[in-house]
Design a protein around this motif. Structure first.
Motif, PDB file in Angstrom:
ATOM      1  N   GLU A 360     -75.485  31.035  27.319  1.00 25.25           N
ATOM      2  CA  GLU A 360     -76.087  31.973  26.376  1.00 25.25           C
ATOM      3  C   GLU A 360     -75.051  32.401  25.352  1.00 25.25           C
ATOM      4  O   GLU A 360     -73.963  32.839  25.711  1.00 25.25           O
ATOM      5  CB  GLU A 360     -76.608  33.200  27.129  1.00 25.25           C
ATOM      6  CG  GLU A 360     -77.179  34.287  26.225  1.00 25.25           C
ATOM      7  CD  GLU A 360     -77.633  35.510  27.012  1.00 25.25           C
ATOM      8  OE1 GLU A 360     -78.812  35.555  27.376  1.00 25.25           O
ATOM      9  OE2 GLU A 360     -76.788  36.396  27.272  1.00 25.25           O
ATOM     10  N   TYR A 362     -74.192  35.043  22.245  1.00 29.82           N
ATOM     11  CA  TYR A 362     -74.638  36.319  21.691  1.00 29.82           C
ATOM     12  C   TYR A 362     -73.620  36.803  20.671  1.00 29.82           C
ATOM     13  O   TYR A 362     -72.440  36.466  20.726  1.00 29.82           O
ATOM     14  CB  TYR A 362     -74.863  37.378  22.776  1.00 29.82           C
ATOM     15  CG  TYR A 362     -73.613  37.894  23.450  1.00 29.82           C
ATOM     16  CD1 TYR A 362     -72.949  39.026  22.974  1.00 29.82           C
ATOM     17  CD2 TYR A 362     -73.077  37.254  24.564  1.00 29.82           C
ATOM     18  CE1 TYR A 362     -71.807  39.510  23.590  1.00 29.82           C
ATOM     19  CE2 TYR A 362     -71.932  37.728  25.194  1.00 29.82           C
ATOM     20  CZ  TYR A 362     -71.304  38.856  24.690  1.00 29.82           C
ATOM     21  OH  TYR A 362     -70.168  39.323  25.303  1.00 29.82           O
ATOM     22  N   ARG A 367     -77.810  39.288  18.473  1.00 29.79           N
ATOM     23  CA  ARG A 367     -78.296  37.914  18.294  1.00 29.79           C
ATOM     24  C   ARG A 367     -78.119  37.154  19.608  1.00 29.79           C
ATOM     25  O   ARG A 367     -77.080  37.269  20.250  1.00 29.79           O
ATOM     26  CB  ARG A 367     -77.514  37.206  17.186  1.00 29.79           C
ATOM     27  CG  ARG A 367     -77.796  37.724  15.794  1.00 29.79           C
ATOM     28  CD  ARG A 367     -77.037  36.934  14.739  1.00 29.79           C
ATOM     29  NE  ARG A 367     -75.605  37.189  14.783  1.00 29.79           N
ATOM     30  CZ  ARG A 367     -74.701  36.385  15.311  1.00 29.79           C
ATOM     31  NH1 ARG A 367     -75.066  35.245  15.892  1.00 29.79           N
ATOM     32  NH2 ARG A 367     -73.416  36.708  15.296  1.00 29.79           N
ATOM     33  N   HIS A 368     -79.115  36.363  19.990  1.00 27.21           N
ATOM     34  CA  HIS A 368     -79.064  35.620  21.243  1.00 27.21           C
ATOM     35  C   HIS A 368     -79.609  34.210  21.060  1.00 27.21           C
ATOM     36  O   HIS A 368     -80.531  33.991  20.272  1.00 27.21           O
ATOM     37  CB  HIS A 368     -79.893  36.297  22.342  1.00 27.21           C
ATOM     38  CG  HIS A 368     -79.241  37.474  22.974  1.00 27.21           C
ATOM     39  ND1 HIS A 368     -79.357  38.743  22.479  1.00 27.21           N
ATOM     40  CD2 HIS A 368     -78.438  37.569  24.066  1.00 27.21           C
ATOM     41  CE1 HIS A 368     -78.674  39.579  23.229  1.00 27.21           C
ATOM     42  NE2 HIS A 368     -78.106  38.896  24.196  1.00 27.21           N
ATOM     43  N   SER A 369     -79.070  33.297  21.805  1.00 26.54           N
ATOM     44  CA  SER A 369     -79.658  31.962  21.917  1.00 26.54           C
ATOM     45  C   SER A 369     -79.186  31.324  23.210  1.00 26.54           C
ATOM     46  O   SER A 369     -78.059  31.561  23.656  1.00 26.54           O
ATOM     47  CB  SER A 369     -79.264  31.081  20.723  1.00 26.54           C
ATOM     48  OG  SER A 369     -77.865  30.862  20.674  1.00 26.54           O
ATOM     49  N   LYS A 370     -80.064  30.570  23.824  1.00 26.49           N
ATOM     50  CA  LYS A 370     -79.740  29.882  25.073  1.00 26.49           C
ATOM     51  C   LYS A 370     -79.912  28.387  24.896  1.00 26.49           C
ATOM     52  O   LYS A 370     -80.759  27.929  24.129  1.00 26.49           O
ATOM     53  CB  LYS A 370     -80.639  30.371  26.209  1.00 26.49           C
ATOM     54  CG  LYS A 370     -80.402  31.807  26.639  1.00 26.49           C
ATOM     55  CD  LYS A 370     -81.299  32.170  27.816  1.00 26.49           C
ATOM     56  CE  LYS A 370     -81.063  33.604  28.275  1.00 26.49           C
ATOM     57  NZ  LYS A 370     -81.932  33.968  29.428  1.00 26.49           N
ATOM     58  N   GLN A 371     -79.109  27.634  25.630  1.00 27.30           N
ATOM     59  CA  GLN A 371     -79.265  26.185  25.626  1.00 27.30           C
ATOM     60  C   GLN A 371     -78.531  25.597  26.817  1.00 27.30           C
ATOM     61  O   GLN A 371     -77.711  26.257  27.459  1.00 27.30           O
ATOM     62  CB  GLN A 371     -78.723  25.585  24.331  1.00 27.30           C
ATOM     63  CG  GLN A 371     -77.208  25.593  24.192  1.00 27.30           C
ATOM     64  CD  GLN A 371     -76.748  24.876  22.940  1.00 27.30           C
ATOM     65  OE1 GLN A 371     -76.933  25.379  21.831  1.00 27.30           O
ATOM     66  NE2 GLN A 371     -76.162  23.692  23.112  1.00 27.30           N
ATOM     67  N   ASN A 399     -77.815  24.399  19.319  1.00 29.95           N
ATOM     68  CA  ASN A 399     -79.196  24.292  18.843  1.00 29.95           C
ATOM     69  C   ASN A 399     -79.554  25.355  17.823  1.00 29.95           C
ATOM     70  O   ASN A 399     -80.484  25.191  17.037  1.00 29.95           O
ATOM     71  CB  ASN A 399     -80.170  24.377  20.022  1.00 29.95           C
ATOM     72  CG  ASN A 399     -79.958  23.261  21.026  1.00 29.95           C
ATOM     73  OD1 ASN A 399     -79.458  22.192  20.677  1.00 29.95           O
ATOM     74  ND2 ASN A 399     -80.313  23.511  22.283  1.00 29.95           N
ATOM     75  N   THR A 400     -78.825  26.473  17.852  1.00 24.29           N
ATOM     76  CA  THR A 400     -79.075  27.595  16.951  1.00 24.29           C
ATOM     77  C   THR A 400     -77.773  27.968  16.267  1.00 24.29           C
ATOM     78  O   THR A 400     -76.720  27.965  16.911  1.00 24.29           O
ATOM     79  CB  THR A 400     -79.613  28.812  17.740  1.00 24.29           C
ATOM     80  OG1 THR A 400     -80.774  28.412  18.473  1.00 24.29           O
ATOM     81  CG2 THR A 400     -79.974  29.952  16.801  1.00 24.29           C
ATOM     82  N   VAL A 402     -74.512  29.713  15.054  1.00 24.24           N
ATOM     83  CA  VAL A 402     -73.679  30.772  15.640  1.00 24.24           C
ATOM     84  C   VAL A 402     -72.634  31.177  14.614  1.00 24.24           C
ATOM     85  O   VAL A 402     -72.543  30.579  13.540  1.00 24.24           O
ATOM     86  CB  VAL A 402     -73.006  30.305  16.950  1.00 24.24           C
ATOM     87  CG1 VAL A 402     -74.045  30.030  18.021  1.00 24.24           C
ATOM     88  CG2 VAL A 402     -72.151  29.053  16.703  1.00 24.24           C
ATOM     89  N   ASP A 406     -68.706  35.083  18.011  1.00 31.16           N
ATOM     90  CA  ASP A 406     -69.814  35.125  18.992  1.00 31.16           C
ATOM     91  C   ASP A 406     -69.254  34.804  20.363  1.00 31.16           C
ATOM     92  O   ASP A 406     -68.292  34.027  20.511  1.00 31.16           O
ATOM     93  CB  ASP A 406     -70.895  34.119  18.639  1.00 31.16           C
ATOM     94  CG  ASP A 406     -71.799  34.598  17.506  1.00 31.16           C
ATOM     95  OD1 ASP A 406     -71.543  35.692  16.978  1.00 31.16           O
ATOM     96  OD2 ASP A 406     -72.750  33.877  17.163  1.00 31.16           O
TER      97      ASP A 406
END
Length: 412
Positions: A360, A362, A367-371, A399-400, A402, A406
């Motif tokens: 994860e 952040y 802001r957050h994104s997981k992969q 994938n998102t 950053v 972060d």
């Protein structure tokens, strides 16, 4: 529509220069640090004068402040050199010094005129008369004892003009705001001069001793009892009560933890920044978001409670018996660079992770994104399956988008 006229500062711990910069990146209005003397955290990454100067320059360039904790209780001889210390940090540009000992205050006033003084929580200020006394002595702010209730804070705000700072998150001391001699007795380390051995966090046995030499353990073997006796308190968290804190008139919301990680600092500051901004922007429509609560639990070291704010703590605020399940996340790295064209992130690894792990990202503003990690490369662009070596450089496609600074975590 209500308008908030006084927005409290979010005050964060800065145990090292890296933690200080992290706190500010994630939204801290001010950061408190320790110098190489006169503080209560001798094992924290305390700042020398050169590091203080860098900290002040960085903080002021981002519109933040830096306070120095010099809150030890001095014995004869401990005050030697304090005049030079206070004068130097004043000239460096430190925004205030936190002191509990009147002797050190007198030295600061005499030898470093113009250096603002805040009363440390070690002085156990618990009523408005005390606050008024310290205001007449020239102090700008009082850090309240952790034992003060919300109603008492409201009364203080009504009857005094001195600024009020209150702890809102982090570890709680089992003694009266740090006035503890357990560490001195058990390990010959003076808690009031920076050497606390955390004796209240140790596990203890409880024994019935009806006859000389006879020891009958009490509570041993009972279901769910890990240890029958504990002095360890749960941690404080007031995230769910931001409206009460703002309305009470508190000027500064203090997060404990100079010895904790950048994972903890970034997460706690991120969450409290979001909540304070949301309430002050629109108090009539403010809503506590579950995602903020969940985020704080990702760095929880113990269970959480509201301390003395609403009631006298009970056995429910002590750590003993069967633990509540706390989801634990591990900090694994920090983004050092990101290329939007290739979607490649350059990461400084902090803990082992590898291909197949779900991670994860952040950043500030929650802001957050997981992969799932599908592939990764070392600094020489050679393919690797894992990053096992501390502080190694790792590259991976994300994938998102950053940003630099972060953080990355994974569930343990």
């Amino acid at each position: 529509m209500r308008t908030i006229t006084k927005k409290p500062e979010v005050l964060a711990p800065g145990g090292t220069l890296e933690k200080l910069k992290t706190a500010i990146h994630y939204g801290a209005d001010a950061v408190y640090i320790g110098g190489e003397a006169y503080g209560l955290r001798t094992r924290a990454g305390n700042f020398d004068y050169e590091e203080m100067a860098e900290a002040v320059a960085f903080a002021h360039s981002h519109g933040s402040k830096v306070y120095v904790a010099a809150n030890m209780v001095t014995h004869e001889g401990n005050e030697e050199g304090a005049g030079d210390f206070f004068r130097t940090i004043r000239d460096i540009g430190i925004d205030a010094v936190l002191i509990s000992d009147p002797a050190l205050m007198e030295i600061a006033v005499t030898d470093a005129p113009g250096l603002p003084i805040h009363l440390s929580t070690q002085a156990s200020a618990t009523n408005y008369q005390t606050l008024n006394f310290w205001e007449t002595e020239g102090l700008e702010r009082v850090v309240l004892a952790r034992e003060v209730s919300m109603e008492e804070i409201k009364e203080m705000n009504e009857k005094t003009n001195v600024e009020i700072e209150a702890f809102v998150h982090g570890a709680m001391c089992i003694s009266y705001s740090g006035r503890c001699v357990l560490s001195n007795h058990m390990s010959n380390r003076d808690a009031n001069r920076g050497g606390c051995a955390q004796s209240c966090r140790w596990k203890y046995g409880l024994f019935d001793m009806p006859l000389l030499g006879e020891q009958n353990p009490v509570g041993a073997g009972e279901e769910g009892i890990e240890e029958p006796f504990s002095m360890s308190a749960v941690d404080l968290s007031m995230l769910e009560h931001i409206p009460d804190l703002v309305e009470s008139g508190v000027d500064s919301l203090k997060i404990e933890g100079r010895m904790k990680s950048i994972h903890y600092v970034s997460t706690a500051v991120n969450v409290y920044r979001k909540a304070v901004d949301a309430y002050c922007a629109d108090p009539d429509n403010y809503e506590l978001k579950q995602e903020w609560v969940d985020e704080l639990w990702k760095v929880a070291q113990r269970e959480l409670a509201t301390g003395f704010f609403y009631q006298e703590p009970t056995e429910d605020e002590q750590l003993f018996g069967q633990r509540r399940k706390i989801p634990r996340y591990g900090f694994i790295g920090q983004v050092m660079a990101y290329d939007p064209e290739t979607q490649m992130a350059t990461i400084q690894q902090r803990n082992n992770f590898g291909v197949g792990d779900e991670i994860e990202f952040y950043g500030p503003g929650l802001r957050h994104s997981k992969q799932t990690v599908e592939a990764m490369w070392d600094e020489n662009d050679e393919s690797i399956d894992r990053a096992p070596n501390a502080m190694m450089t790792v590259k991976m496609k994300v994938n998102t988008p950053v940003e630099r600074h972060d953080m990355i975590r994974k569930k343990r």
